[in-house]
Design a protein around this motif. Structure first.
Motif, mmCIF file in Angstrom:
data_model
loop_
_atom_site.group_PDB
_atom_site.id
_atom_site.type_symbol
_atom_site.label_atom_id
_atom_site.label_comp_id
_atom_site.label_asym_id
_atom_site.label_seq_id
_atom_site.Cartn_x
_atom_site.Cartn_y
_atom_site.Cartn_z
ATOM 1 N N LEU A 50 0.853 -1.193 0.000
ATOM 2 C CA LEU A 50 0.000 0.000 0.000
ATOM 3 C C LEU A 50 0.883 1.234 0.000
ATOM 4 C CD1 LEU A 50 -2.865 -0.715 -0.167
ATOM 5 C CD2 LEU A 50 -2.081 -2.142 1.687
ATOM 6 N N LEU B 190 -0.066 -0.454 -4.688
ATOM 7 C CA LEU B 190 -1.481 -0.115 -4.782
ATOM 8 C C LEU B 190 -1.794 1.126 -3.932
ATOM 9 C CD1 LEU B 190 -4.149 -2.902 -4.316
ATOM 10 C CD2 LEU B 190 -4.425 -0.677 -3.287
ATOM 11 N N SER B 191 -2.503 2.067 -4.532
ATOM 12 C CA SER B 191 -2.945 3.278 -3.830
ATOM 13 C C SER B 191 -4.456 3.284 -3.779
ATOM 14 C CB SER B 191 -2.445 4.504 -4.612
ATOM 15 O OG SER B 191 -3.178 5.652 -4.238
ATOM 16 N N ILE B 192 -5.017 3.836 -2.706
ATOM 17 C CA ILE B 192 -6.490 3.935 -2.676
ATOM 18 C C ILE B 192 -6.961 5.310 -3.124
ATOM 19 C CG2 ILE B 192 -6.781 2.104 -0.956
ATOM 20 C CD1 ILE B 192 -7.571 4.482 1.003
ATOM 21 N N TYR C 53 -4.192 11.021 -2.335
ATOM 22 C CA TYR C 53 -4.036 11.788 -1.105
ATOM 23 C C TYR C 53 -3.108 10.973 -0.225
ATOM 24 C CZ TYR C 53 -7.876 8.537 -0.594
ATOM 25 O OH TYR C 53 -8.654 7.410 -0.679
HETATM 26 N N1 ADE Z 1 -0.259 5.122 2.283
HETATM 27 C C1 ADE Z 1 -0.319 6.470 2.431
HETATM 28 N N2 ADE Z 1 -1.204 7.017 1.600
HETATM 29 C C2 ADE Z 1 -1.750 5.989 0.871
HETATM 30 C C3 ADE Z 1 -2.707 5.917 -0.160
HETATM 31 N N3 ADE Z 1 -3.317 6.989 -0.627
HETATM 32 N N4 ADE Z 1 -3.000 4.691 -0.655
HETATM 33 C C4 ADE Z 1 -2.385 3.594 -0.194
HETATM 34 N N5 ADE Z 1 -1.466 3.615 0.774
HETATM 35 C C5 ADE Z 1 -1.144 4.782 1.317
#
Ligand code: ADE
Length: 233
Positions: free
Chosen positions: A87, A131-133, A136
């Motif tokens: 993440l 992977l990013s959610i 931000y």
């Molecule tokens: N760690 C910090 N910000 C994140 C995000 N936007 N998505 C995944 N992991 C993260």
């Protein structure tokens, strides 16, 4: 499906995992979730897990040796080594097709970052899917991992009461429309009434109304969905 979460803050998870759909899925043996404290793999008197960046600069970097050793040991805890997921805000953005891609994997090892991130060699050695959610910055990967887990568990057959509802949701592959509005009792509240058609018992008319309202909702709130290709997101 088996999920192994690697974190420095394992206490963040029991509350979330102990509730509602997640808790039921775990109790029924449909998903297995194990949370591991990466600090348990740190060596030395102070169990150091992070250190200053070479070259200087602010913040701390998660060290390569405890993280890689932790992943390797955790991988050995089951026959299937699993796909390593990291993440990070630098990763590919999570969306429903991506969730569906990951949901068919038998095992995921989910690495939650903190501080200024991981030593680059963690990436070089483990070659994780990043992977990013969303665009931000969170304080760490833990909340992001819960978002991932939540979206994955819904996809496991048998987890949702109504088998159709997960594939029927907005954003699934092939479905680029938002949901129609829903109503329940009472029929009238402060002058706001339930649309007549929903009370009519005329199911073809109800279906048509729902389709129309879903389309209207999408045009109004997320017109980008109508002209975008999920493959490019
Ligand atoms: N760690 C910090 N910000 C994140 C995000 N936007 N998505 C995944 N992991 C993260």
């Amino acid at each position: 499906m088996r999920l192994d979460v690697l974190t420095l803050f394992p206490d963040m998870f029991p509350g979330y995992l102990g509730q509602s759909i997640l808790n039921k899925a775990i109790e029924r043996g449909l998903v297995e979730i194990h949370v591991h404290n990466m600090r348990d793999w740190a060596t030395g008197k102070h169990k150091k897990i992070d250190d200053e960046p070479y070259g200087g600069g602010p913040g701390m970097v998660l060290m390569v040796d405890p993280v890689v050793n932790c992943v390797r040991d955790v991988q050995k805890m089951a026959a299937e080594p699993g796909q390593v997921i990291m993440l990070t805000p630098q990763g590919r953005r999570l969306n429903q097709p991506f969730v569906e891609e990951l949901a068919v994997k038998p095992r995921l090892i989910v690495l939650c970052g903190r501080y200024e991130g991981f030593d680059q060699r963690v990436f070089d050695i483990l070659n994780p899917i990043e992977l990013s959610i969303g665009d931000y910055i969170l304080n760490g990967g833990e909340v992001a991992s819960m978002v991932l887990i939540d979206s994955l568990v819904r996809m496991v057959p048998g987890v949702l009461g109504d088998e159709l509802s997960n594939w029927d949701d907005s954003f699934s592959r092939g479905n680029r429309l938002l949901e129609h509005p829903q109503y329940t009792r009472p029929r009238e509240f402060e002058g706001h009434e339930v649309p007549e058609v929903l009370l009519s018992g005329n199911h073809p008319a109800i279906e048509e109304w729902r389709k129309q309202k879903g389309l209207e909702n999408t045009k109004l709130k997320r017109s980008d969905l109508l002209d975008s290709d999920p493959a490019n997101e």
